[in-house]
Scaffold this motif. Structure first.
Motif, short mmCIF file in Angstrom:
data_model
loop_
_atom_site.label_atom_id
_atom_site.label_comp_id
_atom_site.label_asym_id
_atom_site.label_seq_id
_atom_site.Cartn_x
_atom_site.Cartn_y
_atom_site.Cartn_z
N TRP A 112 0.84 -1.21 0.00
CA TRP A 112 0.00 0.00 0.00
C TRP A 112 0.87 1.26 0.00
N ILE A 113 1.92 1.26 0.81
CA ILE A 113 2.81 2.42 0.85
C ILE A 113 3.56 2.55 -0.48
N SER A 114 4.00 1.42 -1.05
CA SER A 114 4.68 1.45 -2.35
C SER A 114 3.80 2.05 -3.43
N ALA A 115 2.50 1.80 -3.33
CA ALA A 115 1.55 2.30 -4.33
C ALA A 115 1.19 3.76 -4.13
N GLY A 116 1.70 4.38 -3.06
CA GLY A 116 1.44 5.80 -2.85
C GLY A 116 0.27 6.12 -1.96
N LEU A 117 -0.15 5.18 -1.09
CA LEU A 117 -1.24 5.37 -0.14
C LEU A 117 -2.58 5.62 -0.82
N PRO A 118 -2.99 4.75 -1.77
CA PRO A 118 -4.30 4.97 -2.40
C PRO A 118 -5.42 4.91 -1.37
N GLU A 119 -6.39 5.81 -1.53
CA GLU A 119 -7.48 5.90 -0.55
C GLU A 119 -8.57 4.88 -0.77
N GLY A 120 -8.90 4.60 -2.03
CA GLY A 120 -9.97 3.67 -2.30
C GLY A 120 -11.33 4.30 -2.07
#
Length: 312
Positions: A112-120
């Motif tokens: 999740w952190i690698s992906a840039g913290l997407p909120e969803g």
């Protein structure tokens, strides 16, 4: 040639097929929040959040703690929250562990952190007051008929005590070197013992919370701990100061103790009988109703073998 083409096609198909790691879905805040709510929010919520870090909202996580950011979008290895759950930064989290977060859940957090913290897709936020109430009551209480363990006590110590009783805390070094960031540290006998399993009245930790020993704790009170929270600590100690697995701790025979309180007409310290060791010192012997400091060692049955009594 036909066979070669078939082989190349097969190789291309294999190369395009996702590996196990690639097939793992990336979480969003919406899907990751329940994990944090289960393992972290009991300590990191609302105004009492440990070190000011709120994990009950994405905004709180991004804001970080009083010591700085805890996530670096795109860089999980440099994110303090990952280092804490892995144990590469201490104290390891969650404070109620072990058990710690499973490797699969740590990997979810890292992706999740690698992906840039997407909120969803946003989910309904729980009421802040009810979240704080749940964290300080239901979430920290054993089920009926079950013993009190470190799992139940740790969130309370984290939210009300560990801000100071930790390395680089609110007051700098932990006061008197006493840390409340792990089970082992809480029961440490390195300097003196503050928790005597099976003996709440002999345990300085409880006596500080009750105000018998001074200064009363937590240091930022009032408000002090509620009667319910104080009783939780008393029950935990009385039941053997059990670890997270429910195993009681041994009585630390010979460990030093230091207790404060008020002497009564029977020579007891707030109702606690005092057993004078041979050669015990009496400095400015207090009269009934006066404050006193008692030093000694833990003897058989957890009683205090008094080596010195000094009136305040």
């Amino acid at each position: 040639m036909h066979r070669l083409r078939g082989t190349l096609a097969a190789l291309l198909l294999i190369a395009a097929w996702p590996t196990g790691a690639q097939a793992q879905p990336t979480d969003t805040w919406a899907t990751l929040a329940p994990l944090l709510a289960e393992r972290c929010v009991m300590c990191h919520n609302a105004s009492a959040a440990a070190v000011g870090l709120r994990l009950d909202s994405l905004e709180g996580l991004k804001k970080g703690s009083t010591r700085g950011p805890v996530v670096q979008p795109g860089h999980p290895a440099g994110s303090e929250i990952v280092r804490r759950v892995k144990g590469s930064s201490l104290p390891r989290m969650p404070m109620t562990g072990p058990p710690w977060l499973p490797d699969a859940d740590v990997a979810r957090l890292e992706r999740w952190i690698s992906a840039g913290l997407p909120e969803g897709t946003p989910t309904a936020k729980p009421d802040a007051a009810s979240t704080a109430s749940a964290a300080s009551t239901t979430a920290t209480r054993p089920a009926p008929g079950q013993p009190v363990t470190w799992v139940h006590v740790a969130p309370l110590l984290a939210t009300r005590c560990a801000q100071c009783h930790t390395d680089n805390g609110a007051m700098g070094p932990p006061p008197e070197g006493y840390r409340l960031t792990s089970y082992e540290a809480t029961l440490s006998t390195a300097d003196r013992v503050r928790v005597v399993p099976g003996q709440p009245g002999v345990s300085e930790l409880l006596r500080r919370v009750q105000g018998h020993s001074r200064p009363r704790m937590p240091y930022n009170g009032p408000p002090w701990l509620s009667a319910e929270d104080t009783q939780l600590i008393a029950d935990w100690i009385a039941q053997g100061a059990r670890n997270a697995q429910g195993q009681p701790a041994p009585v630390p025979l010979g460990a030093r103790v230091r207790l404060g309180g008020t002497v009564d007409a029977q020579g007891r310290l707030d109702g606690l009988p005092l057993h004078m060791a041979p050669g015990a010192r009496l400095d400015k012997m207090p009269r009934a109703g006066e404050a006193a400091q008692v030093r000694g060692r833990v003897g058989e049955g957890g009683r205090v073998e008094v080596e010195r009594v000094r009136g305040d």
